[in-house]
Design an enzyme around this catalytic site. Structure first.
Site, PDB file in Angstrom:
ATOM      1  N   ARG A 150       1.436  -0.879  -0.204  1.00  0.00           N
ATOM      2  CA  ARG A 150      -0.386   0.017  -0.070  1.00  0.00           C
ATOM      3  C   ARG A 150       0.884   1.407  -0.251  1.00  0.00           C
ATOM      4  O   ARG A 150       2.074   1.841   0.501  1.00  0.00           O
ATOM      5  CB  ARG A 150      -1.274   0.249   1.557  1.00  0.00           C
ATOM      6  CG  ARG A 150      -1.741  -1.348   1.408  1.00  0.00           C
ATOM      7  CD  ARG A 150      -2.828  -1.589   2.310  1.00  0.00           C
ATOM      8  NE  ARG A 150      -1.833  -1.452   3.509  1.00  0.00           N
ATOM      9  CZ  ARG A 150      -2.368  -1.685   4.785  1.00  0.00           C
ATOM     10  NH1 ARG A 150      -3.529  -1.694   5.307  1.00  0.00           N
ATOM     11  NH2 ARG A 150      -1.313  -2.294   6.195  1.00  0.00           N
ATOM     12  N   ARG A 171      10.872   7.606   3.952  1.00  0.00           N
ATOM     13  CA  ARG A 171       9.988   8.802   2.605  1.00  0.00           C
ATOM     14  C   ARG A 171      11.017   9.724   3.911  1.00  0.00           C
ATOM     15  O   ARG A 171      11.698  10.653   3.851  1.00  0.00           O
ATOM     16  CB  ARG A 171       9.080   9.098   2.765  1.00  0.00           C
ATOM     17  CG  ARG A 171       8.189   9.005   1.306  1.00  0.00           C
ATOM     18  CD  ARG A 171       6.745   9.551   1.657  1.00  0.00           C
ATOM     19  NE  ARG A 171       6.395  10.758   1.417  1.00  0.00           N
ATOM     20  CZ  ARG A 171       5.162  11.569   1.994  1.00  0.00           C
ATOM     21  NH1 ARG A 171       4.747  10.107   1.985  1.00  0.00           N
ATOM     22  NH2 ARG A 171       4.713  12.072   2.159  1.00  0.00           N
ATOM     23  N   ASP A 210       1.788   5.388  -0.622  1.00  0.00           N
ATOM     24  CA  ASP A 210       0.832   6.991   0.098  1.00  0.00           C
ATOM     25  C   ASP A 210       0.570   7.484  -1.085  1.00  0.00           C
ATOM     26  O   ASP A 210       0.994   7.254  -2.181  1.00  0.00           O
ATOM     27  CB  ASP A 210       1.927   7.386   0.949  1.00  0.00           C
ATOM     28  CG  ASP A 210       2.394   7.305   1.889  1.00  0.00           C
ATOM     29  OD1 ASP A 210       1.803   6.073   2.073  1.00  0.00           O
ATOM     30  OD2 ASP A 210       4.189   7.583   2.438  1.00  0.00           O
TER      31      ASP A 210
END
Length: 224
Positions: free
Chosen positions: A24, A171, A26
């Site tokens: 999954r 990130r 972002d």
């Protein structure tokens, strides 16, 4: 992407079709090596299904290959490792053609310092400090096999391979590497946060658009 695949599959097979993904991502994150699985009653061969889905999908989503898998195949739980790449454009002038796929950073970056810090993330550990909010009961422990930082001209590539990832984990690690590269933080400060493992204690997050899921590995016989 999941929604688009489910919409196309429903049109193709004439019935609602649940699509499961290996990871999954972002909103704004790209995927070159995403793996999806679904169950459908059809006489079409795998290659024909791929062509038909591509005819129904929007231009920014494409099926690269289709294979038959055993009943119960779960692309997320059966995955053994995943690799993400974060791309940074570090030239003096921004590249408008790359603005959707790279984080443009002006100024020099200390590549050796970034490369040295990258090694600190390897191993099996609690990555709570470098993750967004977790679902109740979800373990923050992950195994990072390798983190590398390489430069090619004006481009920096941060590659991270792990058994799985937490929300925003890549990130935030990228943002940590950049802060050390800019001398806005020291390696010792970042490593201290990593070891303390206080949830969300590293608050900096690199933009989503520079990140791409490159590949997912499975046991032999199931590799896409």
């Amino acid at each position: 992407m999941q929604e688009e695949l489910e919409r196309a599959a429903e049109r193709l097979f004439g019935a609602p079709t649940r699509v499961d993904l290996a990871g999954r991502t972002d909103s704004g994150v790209h995927a070159r090596g995403q793996v999806a699985a679904f169950t459908a009653a059809t006489r079409l061969e795998a290659a024909a299904i791929g062509r038909a889905l591509n005819a129904l999908l929007p231009e920014d989503v494409a099926v690269r290959a289709v294979r038959d898998v055993p009943p119960g195949f779960d692309p997320r739980r059966w995955a053994r490792r995943r690799r993400y790449r974060y791309t940074i454009a570090n030239g003096e002038a921004r590249d408008p053609l790359a603005r959707r796929y790279a984080w443009h950073l002006e100024g020099s970056l200390d590549l050796p310092a970034m490369q040295h810090l990258a090694g600190a993330f390897a191993g099996r550990r609690d990555f709570s400090a470098f993750a967004g909010k977790l679902e109740p009961g979800r373990s923050p422990v992950r195994t990072v096999f390798e983190t590398t930082v390489n430069r090619s001209g004006d481009w920096l590539y941060i590659d991270i391979e792990a058994d799985a990832f937490l929300p925003q984990m890549v990130r935030r690690i990228t943002a940590a590497l950049v802060r050390v590269g800019r001398h806005a933080a020291t390696e010792e400060e970042i490593v201290s946060l990593l070891h303390q493992a206080r949830p969300g204690s590293f608050i900096h997050v690199a933009p989503a658009h520079g990140l791409c899921l490159e590949r997912v590995w499975y046991d032999e016989g199931y590799q896409p």
